[in-house]
Design an enzyme around this catalytic site. Sequence first.
Site, PDB file in Angstrom:
ATOM      1  NE  ARG A  40       9.472   4.644  -4.696  1.00  0.00           N
ATOM      2  CZ  ARG A  40      10.425   5.045  -3.863  1.00  0.00           C
ATOM      3  NH1 ARG A  40      11.590   4.414  -3.851  1.00  0.00           N
ATOM      4  NH2 ARG A  40      10.215   6.051  -3.030  1.00  0.00           N
ATOM      5  CB  ILE A  66       9.132   9.767  -5.094  1.00  0.00           C
ATOM      6  CG1 ILE A  66       8.235   8.559  -5.381  1.00  0.00           C
ATOM      7  CG2 ILE A  66      10.547   9.315  -4.822  1.00  0.00           C
ATOM      8  CD1 ILE A  66       8.676   7.747  -6.611  1.00  0.00           C
ATOM      9  CB  SER A  67       5.568   8.754  -0.602  1.00  0.00           C
ATOM     10  OG  SER A  67       5.020  10.030  -0.391  1.00  0.00           O
ATOM     11  CD  GLN A  68       8.558   4.935   4.128  1.00  0.00           C
ATOM     12  OE1 GLN A  68       8.598   5.846   4.924  1.00  0.00           O
ATOM     13  NE2 GLN A  68       9.017   3.730   4.412  1.00  0.00           N
ATOM     14  CG  PHE A 208       3.088  13.257   3.252  1.00  0.00           C
ATOM     15  CD1 PHE A 208       2.942  12.956   1.899  1.00  0.00           C
ATOM     16  CD2 PHE A 208       2.869  12.249   4.183  1.00  0.00           C
ATOM     17  CE1 PHE A 208       2.573  11.690   1.494  1.00  0.00           C
ATOM     18  CE2 PHE A 208       2.493  10.973   3.780  1.00  0.00           C
ATOM     19  CZ  PHE A 208       2.350  10.691   2.425  1.00  0.00           C
TER      20      PHE A 208
END
Length: 214
Positions: A40, A66-68, A208
């Site tokens: 990541r 960037i999503s968890q 989001f």
Amino acid sequence: MTHVAGTEHDPRRAGMVERQLRRRGISDERVLAAMARVPREAFVPPELAGVAYDDAALPIGEAQTISQPFIVATMCELLELEGSEHVLDVGTGSGYAAAVLDELAGSVVSIERIPALAARARRALELTGHRRVELRVGDGSLGVADRAPFDAIAVAAATDRVPPALLEQLILGGRMVLPRGGRRGQRLVRIVQTAGGPVETASLACRFVPLVEG
């Protein structure tokens, strides 16, 4: 499936998989293994590399994030990928989710509307060995008609309505996962394309950026 050399045993990543994913209910071993392989830190700005495995979304520029890891893993698990699927990733962003999908599927097409993000994502995908991902710049709500149909579609932007073009590009029996709702509240939903029309099931709450159409 892509294997990224030298990344399988990173202790920070292993800890993320155990604490943030497995203990919170992610049980698909293929998803857990894919998350354990993708670095990541390669998909966040260099100054954030030290917090790449925090349980949080992180800024990547252009007012995007960037999503968890838990959200990425949940979306992948809901898609129920077995390894041969042709997948559309809407909203490339950093490229991280596309990389994880590349580990899980037969082929991945990813579309991003912001050229600068697409360029950065392409570099990160090449750096981590995910060169198979086909990256497009364009309106994700329109899908990628010339590469359709898709077995599965992941949408990383929230919308009150499912874009018709995406439903049209999903095969019978195909799965789509997207955040449904607006700024006041969103939930991840799983949509299965059936002969009688799309069947939708809600999953967990999420947040989001909105899907931009047109």
